[in-house]
Design a protein around this motif. Structure first.
Motif, PDB file in Angstrom:
ATOM      1  N   ILE A   1      85.202   6.227  56.216  1.00 55.90           N
ATOM      2  CA  ILE A   1      85.009   5.430  55.762  1.00 55.90           C
ATOM      3  C   ILE A   1      84.489   4.405  56.123  1.00 55.90           C
ATOM      4  O   ILE A   1      84.630   4.178  57.736  1.00 55.90           O
ATOM      5  N   THR A   2      83.238   3.893  55.958  1.00 49.85           N
ATOM      6  CA  THR A   2      82.642   2.593  56.428  1.00 49.85           C
ATOM      7  C   THR A   2      82.628   1.492  55.133  1.00 49.85           C
ATOM      8  O   THR A   2      81.989   1.628  54.652  1.00 49.85           O
ATOM      9  N   ILE A   3      83.358   0.309  55.225  1.00 44.47           N
ATOM     10  CA  ILE A   3      83.512  -0.302  54.250  1.00 44.47           C
ATOM     11  C   ILE A   3      82.405  -2.385  55.197  1.00 44.47           C
ATOM     12  O   ILE A   3      82.778  -2.595  55.694  1.00 44.47           O
ATOM     13  N   ASP A   4      81.979  -1.948  54.298  1.00 44.19           N
ATOM     14  CA  ASP A   4      81.155  -3.824  55.076  1.00 44.19           C
ATOM     15  C   ASP A   4      81.866  -5.429  54.539  1.00 44.19           C
ATOM     16  O   ASP A   4      81.880  -6.208  54.869  1.00 44.19           O
ATOM     17  N   GLY A   5      82.479  -4.892  53.398  1.00 45.50           N
ATOM     18  CA  GLY A   5      83.008  -6.135  52.061  1.00 45.50           C
ATOM     19  C   GLY A   5      84.751  -5.896  52.830  1.00 45.50           C
ATOM     20  O   GLY A   5      84.903  -5.220  53.922  1.00 45.50           O
ATOM     21  N   ALA A   6      86.243  -6.462  52.082  1.00 47.71           N
ATOM     22  CA  ALA A   6      86.966  -6.540  52.181  1.00 47.71           C
ATOM     23  C   ALA A   6      87.590  -5.378  52.525  1.00 47.71           C
ATOM     24  O   ALA A   6      87.217  -4.322  51.051  1.00 47.71           O
ATOM     25  N   ILE A   7      88.751  -4.861  52.256  1.00 51.13           N
ATOM     26  CA  ILE A   7      89.744  -3.822  52.597  1.00 51.13           C
ATOM     27  C   ILE A   7      91.193  -4.264  51.605  1.00 51.13           C
ATOM     28  O   ILE A   7      91.620  -4.983  52.469  1.00 51.13           O
ATOM     29  N   SER A   8      91.625  -3.711  50.179  1.00 48.93           N
ATOM     30  CA  SER A   8      93.038  -3.595  50.060  1.00 48.93           C
ATOM     31  C   SER A   8      93.280  -2.901  49.082  1.00 48.93           C
ATOM     32  O   SER A   8      92.577  -1.899  48.642  1.00 48.93           O
ATOM     33  N   GLN A   9      94.334  -2.450  49.512  1.00 47.25           N
ATOM     34  CA  GLN A   9      95.118  -1.122  49.031  1.00 47.25           C
ATOM     35  C   GLN A   9      97.083  -1.379  48.998  1.00 47.25           C
ATOM     36  O   GLN A   9      97.545  -1.793  49.767  1.00 47.25           O
ATOM     37  N   ILE A  10      97.244  -1.159  47.688  1.00 51.58           N
ATOM     38  CA  ILE A  10      98.704  -1.196  47.830  1.00 51.58           C
ATOM     39  C   ILE A  10      99.488   0.185  47.004  1.00 51.58           C
ATOM     40  O   ILE A  10      98.986   0.427  46.316  1.00 51.58           O
ATOM     41  N   SER A  11     100.819   0.857  47.254  1.00 51.22           N
ATOM     42  CA  SER A  11     101.395   1.254  46.694  1.00 51.22           C
ATOM     43  C   SER A  11     101.934   1.401  46.249  1.00 51.22           C
ATOM     44  O   SER A  11     102.594   0.534  45.676  1.00 51.22           O
ATOM     45  N   GLY A  12     102.796   2.400  45.008  1.00 52.90           N
ATOM     46  CA  GLY A  12     103.112   2.479  44.454  1.00 52.90           C
ATOM     47  C   GLY A  12     103.548   1.189  43.086  1.00 52.90           C
ATOM     48  O   GLY A  12     104.678   0.741  42.389  1.00 52.90           O
ATOM     49  N   VAL A  13     102.033   1.834  42.366  1.00 53.54           N
ATOM     50  CA  VAL A  13     101.910   0.933  41.462  1.00 53.54           C
ATOM     51  C   VAL A  13     102.880   1.937  39.977  1.00 53.54           C
ATOM     52  O   VAL A  13     102.179   3.488  40.168  1.00 53.54           O
TER      53      VAL A  13
END
Length: 289
Positions: A271-283
């Motif tokens: 992956i190549t992301i130009d903006g913010a990255i957010s990840q949450i597990s356990g939803v």
């Protein structure tokens, strides 16, 4: 305008052109051996069936009858199908397409297609001329399915909004010819998809899945250039744990990557992301942190 109890025009050997808006209390049936062009059709207590051996162009289609007896809309075409107005079916909406046919949706205004019972399903390549909103009201068994390519018309990047409790699936590439704009699922409706399966490449401004009570599969290359970028949320269901599987992702113009997953999160490619990255597990519920 035309107002009558019913219409039956079948076996017509030449082109059929009915530009007027039409209202019928019963069935409206049109069948021809060449092209058919018709304005809007309303059936208050019957079905609508239009069958063109070649190209089919229709304005708005609306049925208000009781689903148990009537209200179905059926379109058949072997050439190009152009839906230039809204579709509102109080029963099913079924499109039967020839093997070499194509579909264009939208006239001069954004289009809405609402289906009370069953799936929304188009099996051929689709071009969006305007923004499109699709609503299926039949619960978790009422899917939104595209069987071919899904593109914007040249020079436009139309938005796609889907409201459904079923599966949202696209077999072909999205935006491979002309990039789409925002793709939003269940935006503020409270609905949750049962699965999200986009099996081809995706080229769009952004994609927001809403809450998916099941697995999300976007396994091919993706490209987003709006700030919202890619925003996916999965939760557990009775049959699926809510895995998210992703192919390559490239964003530009500050486009973000936001992931909330209840099951496994799998990146099959880089992956190549130009903006913010957010990840949450356990939803694990419909409430997204």
């Amino acid at each position: 305008t035309i107002a009558a109890k019913s219409l039956s025009a079948t076996g017509i050997t030449g082109n059929i052109v009915i530009n007027s808006a039409q209202t019928y209390s019963g069935n409206a049936t049109i069948q021809g051996l060449l092209d058919i062009t018709t304005g809007s059709i309303l059936s208050t207590a019957g079905n609508i069936a239009v069958n063109a051996a070649n190209n089919l162009t229709v304005g708005g289609l609306n049925t208000t009858g009781t689903p148990a007896a009537n209200g179905a809309i059926a379109l058949t075409h072997n050439g190009k199908l152009t839906l230039s107005g809204d579709v509102n079916s109080s029963n099913t909406f079924v499109v039967t397409s020839g093997s070499a046919s194509s579909i264009t949706i939208g006239g001069s205004l954004p289009a809405t297609i609402q289906v009370a019972l069953g799936d929304f399903s188009l099996t051929r390549n689709v071009t969006l001329n305007q923004d499109l909103s699709i609503l299926t009201l039949g619960g978790v068994t009422a899917d939104v399915l595209f069987g071919g390519l899904l593109d914007g018309v040249t020079g436009k990047s139309p938005n796609l909004t889907v409201s459904s409790q079923g599966i949202f699936g696209v077999t072909g590439a999205i935006g491979s010819v002309q990039r789409l704009g925002d793709i939003k699922v269940n935006n503020g409706t409270g609905n949750q998809l049962s699965a999200l399966n986009l099996l081809g490449t995706i080229t769009a401004g952004s994609l927001n899945s809403g809450i998916v009570a099941g697995d999300i599969s976007l396994t091919q290359d993706q490209n987003y250039n709006f700030v919202g970028g890619l925003n996916l949320t999965s939760t557990t269901s009775n049959t699926q744990v809510g895995n998210i599987t992703l192919g390559s992702i490239i964003t530009s113009n500050g486009a973000a990557l936001t992931l909330k997953n209840s099951g496994a999160l799998v990146f099959a490619k880089g992956i190549t992301i130009d903006g913010a990255i957010s990840q949450i597990s356990g939803v694990t519920t419909g409430t997204v942190p």
